[in-house]
Design a protein around this motif. Structure first.
Motif, PDB file in Angstrom:
ATOM      1  N   ALA A   7       0.835  -1.206   0.000  1.00  0.00           N
ATOM      2  CA  ALA A   7       0.000   0.000   0.000  1.00  0.00           C
ATOM      3  C   ALA A   7       0.867   1.252   0.000  1.00  0.00           C
ATOM      4  O   ALA A   7       0.588   2.217  -0.721  1.00  0.00           O
ATOM      5  CB  ALA A   7      -0.900  -0.016   1.221  1.00  0.00           C
ATOM      6  N   ALA A  10       2.332   1.837  -3.363  1.00  0.00           N
ATOM      7  CA  ALA A  10       1.338   2.353  -4.309  1.00  0.00           C
ATOM      8  C   ALA A  10       1.140   3.846  -4.119  1.00  0.00           C
ATOM      9  O   ALA A  10       1.062   4.612  -5.082  1.00  0.00           O
ATOM     10  CB  ALA A  10       0.016   1.606  -4.135  1.00  0.00           C
ATOM     11  N   LEU A  11       1.062   4.249  -2.844  1.00  0.00           N
ATOM     12  CA  LEU A  11       0.843   5.659  -2.580  1.00  0.00           C
ATOM     13  C   LEU A  11       2.037   6.499  -3.018  1.00  0.00           C
ATOM     14  O   LEU A  11       1.875   7.589  -3.569  1.00  0.00           O
ATOM     15  CB  LEU A  11       0.579   5.869  -1.083  1.00  0.00           C
ATOM     16  N   ILE A  13       4.287   5.666  -5.334  1.00  0.00           N
ATOM     17  CA  ILE A  13       4.423   5.619  -6.795  1.00  0.00           C
ATOM     18  C   ILE A  13       3.450   6.585  -7.445  1.00  0.00           C
ATOM     19  O   ILE A  13       3.737   7.173  -8.481  1.00  0.00           O
ATOM     20  CB  ILE A  13       4.187   4.177  -7.316  1.00  0.00           C
ATOM     21  N   SER A  14       2.327   6.800  -6.784  1.00  0.00           N
ATOM     22  CA  SER A  14       1.336   7.691  -7.382  1.00  0.00           C
ATOM     23  C   SER A  14       1.895   9.087  -7.564  1.00  0.00           C
ATOM     24  O   SER A  14       1.461   9.858  -8.397  1.00  0.00           O
ATOM     25  CB  SER A  14       0.076   7.750  -6.513  1.00  0.00           C
ATOM     26  N   LYS A  17       4.334   9.379 -11.091  1.00  0.00           N
ATOM     27  CA  LYS A  17       3.791   8.871 -12.347  1.00  0.00           C
ATOM     28  C   LYS A  17       4.325   9.637 -13.548  1.00  0.00           C
ATOM     29  O   LYS A  17       4.237  10.861 -13.612  1.00  0.00           O
ATOM     30  CB  LYS A  17       2.274   9.011 -12.284  1.00  0.00           C
TER      31      LYS A  17
ATOM     32  N   TYR B  71      -6.605   6.450  -5.721  1.00  0.00           N
ATOM     33  CA  TYR B  71      -5.378   5.770  -5.285  1.00  0.00           C
ATOM     34  C   TYR B  71      -5.456   5.415  -3.802  1.00  0.00           C
ATOM     35  O   TYR B  71      -5.050   4.326  -3.389  1.00  0.00           O
ATOM     36  CB  TYR B  71      -4.158   6.660  -5.523  1.00  0.00           C
ATOM     37  N   ALA B  75      -5.515   1.587  -2.495  1.00  0.00           N
ATOM     38  CA  ALA B  75      -4.457   1.083  -1.616  1.00  0.00           C
ATOM     39  C   ALA B  75      -5.044   0.527  -0.320  1.00  0.00           C
ATOM     40  O   ALA B  75      -4.646  -0.544   0.160  1.00  0.00           O
ATOM     41  CB  ALA B  75      -3.461   2.200  -1.329  1.00  0.00           C
ATOM     42  N   VAL B  79      -4.935  -3.358   1.144  1.00  0.00           N
ATOM     43  CA  VAL B  79      -4.455  -3.732   2.486  1.00  0.00           C
ATOM     44  C   VAL B  79      -5.547  -4.469   3.240  1.00  0.00           C
ATOM     45  O   VAL B  79      -5.308  -5.517   3.856  1.00  0.00           O
ATOM     46  CB  VAL B  79      -4.018  -2.470   3.252  1.00  0.00           C
ATOM     47  N   PHE B 117      -0.359   3.836 -13.779  1.00  0.00           N
ATOM     48  CA  PHE B 117       0.962   4.467 -13.788  1.00  0.00           C
ATOM     49  C   PHE B 117       1.654   4.297 -15.132  1.00  0.00           C
ATOM     50  O   PHE B 117       2.403   5.160 -15.561  1.00  0.00           O
ATOM     51  CB  PHE B 117       1.863   3.846 -12.706  1.00  0.00           C
TER      52      PHE B 117
END
Lengths: 205, 389
Positions: A7, A10-11, A13-14, A17, B71, B75, B79, B117
Motif C-alpha cells: 500500500a 502504491a501511494l 508511486i502515485s 507517475k 489511489y 491502496a 491492504v 501508472f
C-alpha cells in the motif's frame, strides 16, 4: 507487513507517475508536411483549433467564417477535371487523374493579403519541398496572368528531387486574395499548364 | 504490526466504509465529468489521493466535499483485503478456492495501479500511401528546437510540457538558451488587421511578426467537444546575443516552420503535440470504410498497414480494424478514426505493459470459484455417502 509495503509503495508511486524529462535525440530527416488536423470522433483533444481546408492554407481561427462571406465565381473547368466536394474554405475543388498520377486543383479566397505574396509563395514552396526564397527572387519568378477580367500573378514551382510541382496564381481583388493552385506530380502538373491558364482566363467573378 | 492497527485495517467495517466511499467517489466524479470532461475527472477523482467536490465552481475549500481519491481507496482496499483474508480465513486445503479468489482480486487491484501508472495513449495519423514513425500525445505539448543542419538526420531538443516553468531557461545543444517567457495551455490567435483594438504579440521574430498576430490566454477547457490551443512566448539567445523573441503555438503546425540560424546551422523552433518516436515505421497502404448497404452508417473501418523495421529487419503487412488491433513492439494499435474522405486513418497507440494482468486476475477469480465450488460439492457428496453408510 507486506500489505503495508504494497500500500505504501502504491501511494508513493502515485507521486512519481510518468515524469517526462528534457531530452535530446536524433531522428531521420523530416520535412514539414502540411498535414491537415485530424479530430477524432468523441475525443476533441487531438490538437488545436484548426483551419477547415485540407492543410493548404495558413488559415487562422475565424478565417473559415470570413472565407464563407465570398461567393464562388463561375468556373469553366476542363472536362477531364473531376469536381470534388468543397471543404469549408474551398470555392473550387477538382482532381486531375492520369494513369497512376493524381493532382489536386483548388480555389480559395481569404480577406486581406494572408501574410503577403512572399509568405504564401514560400508556403507553396515548402509544400513541394523547395527552400524559401527572398523577395528579390520572388519578383523574378512571378509573371502576370489574366484571371477573368483581372490580372493575377502566376508561378511555377517544380522540385526535381521529389518530383512534385505546383502551378499557381494569386489574385488580389477587392480587399481579398484568391489562390488558384494545382499540386501534384510534376509531369502531370506541367502537362496541365495550358488547361490551368485557360481555366484562369475563363473565370468570371 | 500493533494489534489495534491490524484489527482496524482488517476489519469488515473498514471494507464497508471503503466500498461506500468508492460509490461516493464514482457518483461525484461522474457529476463533475460533465464540467471537466472524462480525462480531467479521471485524473482528479480516480488518479489521486484526495479530491474535493465543489458544491459549485469557484467555491472555497470549506464549502466543498472532501473525498478519498482513487489511489487512496485502492491502496486501503488492497491492504484490507489481504489482512482480512489472513484474519478471517484459515489457510487450509479446503479453502484453496477462496485463497485463489482473493488472490485474483488482489491481482486486479494491483493491475489497476500498474495500468494507471504505466499506460500511455497517443495517436498516429496516417494518410494513404504515407507513413509515420512516431505518435503524438492527445493533450500534452513539447517545445522543440531542431537542428536541421545535417543532411540525413534532425537532432531534436525537446522540453516536455511537464517541465515548463515560466521564466525558466533551458540550454539546447550546449549553445542556445531557450527561455520560456509564458506558456498558455489555451489561447486564441488572430490577425491584428482583422481584429481592431487587439495588441500585436510582443515578439520580434517569426510568424507572430510576419503575420501580424495577437495572442490572448483563454481558460483551459476539458469539454469533450472542445480542444485547447496551446501557445507560448519564448526568447532565444546564444553567446550573449539575442536570437529574438518568438510566438510558438500548436496552431502553427500547418504553417511554414519558424527557423533561425546560429553558428552556421539552421534550426527550427516549434510548439507541437508531444511526440514519441519508434524504431519502426508504419505505412498505410489502404484505408477501407465499409458502410451498411444503402446507408451512411459505418459498418467497418480497416487499415491495411505495412510494418517496416530496419533492425532487426522486418517488413510485413497487417490489418487493423475494429476489435482487432495490431500488437507490436509492446504497443497496441487500435483503429480509432478516419478523416479526409476516408483517405486518412487515425490509430490509437497504447503502451500498456500490464495489459494482460486483468485477464489473469479474472481467470484466477473464475478458477478460484470453480475450485471452491468443486471442493464444497465433493465434501457434500462425501458427507452424504458417509451418512448413508
Amino acid at each position: 507487513m507486506k500489505a503495508f509495503l504494497i500500500a505504501t509503495s502504491a501511494l508513493l508511486i502515485s507521486g512519481c507517475k510518468d515524469q517526462e524529462t528534457v531530452t535530446t535525440y536524433t531522428i531521420q530527416k523530416e520535412e514539414r508536411k502540411a498535414v491537415p488536423p485530424t479530430p477524432v470522433a468523441g475525443d476533441a483533444a487531438a490538437g488545436a483549433a484548426q483551419p477547415g481546408d485540407g492543410g493548404t492554407m495558413n488559415a487562422l481561427p475565424g478565417m473559415v467564417e470570413q472565407s464563407q462571406q465570398f461567393g464562388a465565381p463561375t468556373f469553366t473547368a476542363p472536362e477531364h477535371w473531376q469536381a470534388q466536394p468543397l471543404g469549408n474554405m474551398r470555392k473550387g475543388s477538382w482532381q486531375i487523374a492520369q494513369d497512376d498520377l493524381t493532382a489536386d486543383m483548388s480555389v480559395l479566397v481569404f480577406p486581406g493579403d494572408v501574410g503577403g505574396d512572399l509568405a504564401n509563395i514560400n508556403r507553396w514552396r515548402q509544400q513541394v519541398g523547395l527552400p524559401a526564397i527572398d523577395a528579390a527572387t520572388l519578383a523574378k519568378e512571378l509573371t502576370a496572368i489574366p484571371v477573368g477580367a483581372y490580372e493575377g500573378q502566376f508561378i511555377t514551382l517544380i522540385n526535381p528531387d521529389t518530383g512534385q510541382g505546383i502551378i499557381g496564381a494569386i489574385l488580389a481583388k477587392d480587399g481579398a486574395t484568391w489562390f488558384f493552385k494545382m499540386i501534384g506530380p510534376a509531369p502531370l502538373v506541367i502537362q496541365e499548364m495550358t488547361a490551368f491558364k485557360q481555366f484562369l482566363a475563363a473565370t468570371e467573378f | 504490526m500493533p494489534k489495534r492497527l491490524y484489527y482496524f485495517f482488517s476489519s469488515v467495517r473498514l471494507t464497508v466504509f471503503l466500498l461506500a466511499a468508492s460509490i461516493l467517489l464514482v457518483f461525484f466524479g461522474t457529476l463533475d465529468q460533465v464540467h471537466w470532461g472524462i480525462h480531467k475527472a479521471q485524473q482528479a477523482y480516480f488518479e489521486s489521493l484526495f479530491v474535493i467536490w465543489p458544491y459549485q465552481e469557484g467555491v472555497l475549500f470549506y464549502k466543498g466535499l472532501p473525498l478519498l481519491g482513487g489511489y487512496t481507496l485502492g491502496a486501503l482496499l488492497l491492504v484490507n483485503l489481504i489482512l482480512g483474508f489472513f484474519r478471517f480465513t484459515k489457510l487450509t486445503k479446503a479453502k484453496t478456492g477462496i485463497a485463489m479468489i482473493h488472490g485474483g482480486i488482489v491481482l486486479l487491484l494491483i493491475s489497476g495501479f500498474l495500468i494507471s501508472f504505466m499506460q500511455k495513449e497517443t495517436q498516429m495519423t496516417l494518410d494513404e500511401g504515407g507513413s509515420s514513425n512516431y505518435s503524438s500525445s492527445y493533450r500534452k505539448v513539447e517545445l522543440v528546437v531542431i537542428d536541421k543542419s545535417a543532411p540525413d538526420v534532425d537532432t531534436v531538443f525537446s522540453i516536455p510540457q511537464a517541465q515548463f516553468r515560466a521564466g525558466e531557461t533551458y540550454r539546447a545543444f550546449d549553445a542556445i538558451d531557450v527561455q520560456l517567457i509564458d506558456f498558455m495551455p489555451n489561447s486564441v490567435i488572430g490577425r491584428v488587421s482583422q481584429n481592431p483594438g487587439r495588441q500585436p504579440v510582443n515578439v520580434t521574430r517569426g510568424t507572430g511578426v510576419e503575420m501580424g498576430l495577437f495572442v490572448d490566454r483563454r481558460p483551459e477547457t476539458h469539454a469533450l467537444n472542445q480542444s485547447n490551443l496551446p501557445s507560448a512566448l519564448v526568447t532565444l539567445s546564444a553567446d550573449g546575443k539575442s536570437l529574438g523573441s518568438w510566438l510558438v503555438s500548436a496552431l502553427f503546425r500547418d504553417f511554414p516552420p519558424q527557423t533561425f540560424e546560429f553558428g552556421g546551422k539552421q534550426y527550427e523552433l516549434a510548439l507541437r503535440m508531444h511526440r514519441t518516436y519508434y524504431p519502426f515505421t508504419i505505412e498505410l497502404l489502404d484505408f477501407t470504410h465499409d458502410r451498411y448497404p444503402g446507408t451512411n452508417i459505418p459498418k467497418n473501418f480497416s487499415s491495411d498497414v505495412r510494418i517496416i523495421r530496419p533492425d532487426p529487419h522486418e517488413d510485413r503487412r497487417a490489418l487493423i480494424y475494429m476489435n482487432h488491433p495490431l500488437r507490436y513492439a509492446g504497443l497496441t494499435f487500435f483503429q480509432q478514426g478516419f478523416d479526409n474522405d476516408d483517405t486518412t486513418s487515425i490509430l490509437q497507440v497504447v503502451r500498456n505493459p500490464a495489459w494482460q494482468l486483468p485477464y489473469w486476475a479474472v481467470l484466477l477469480v473464475g478458477l478460484g470459484m470453480l475450485v471452491q465450488f468443486s471442493i464444497s460439492l465433493v465434501r457434500f457428496f462425501t458427507k452424504s455417502q458417509a451418512k448413508e453408510s
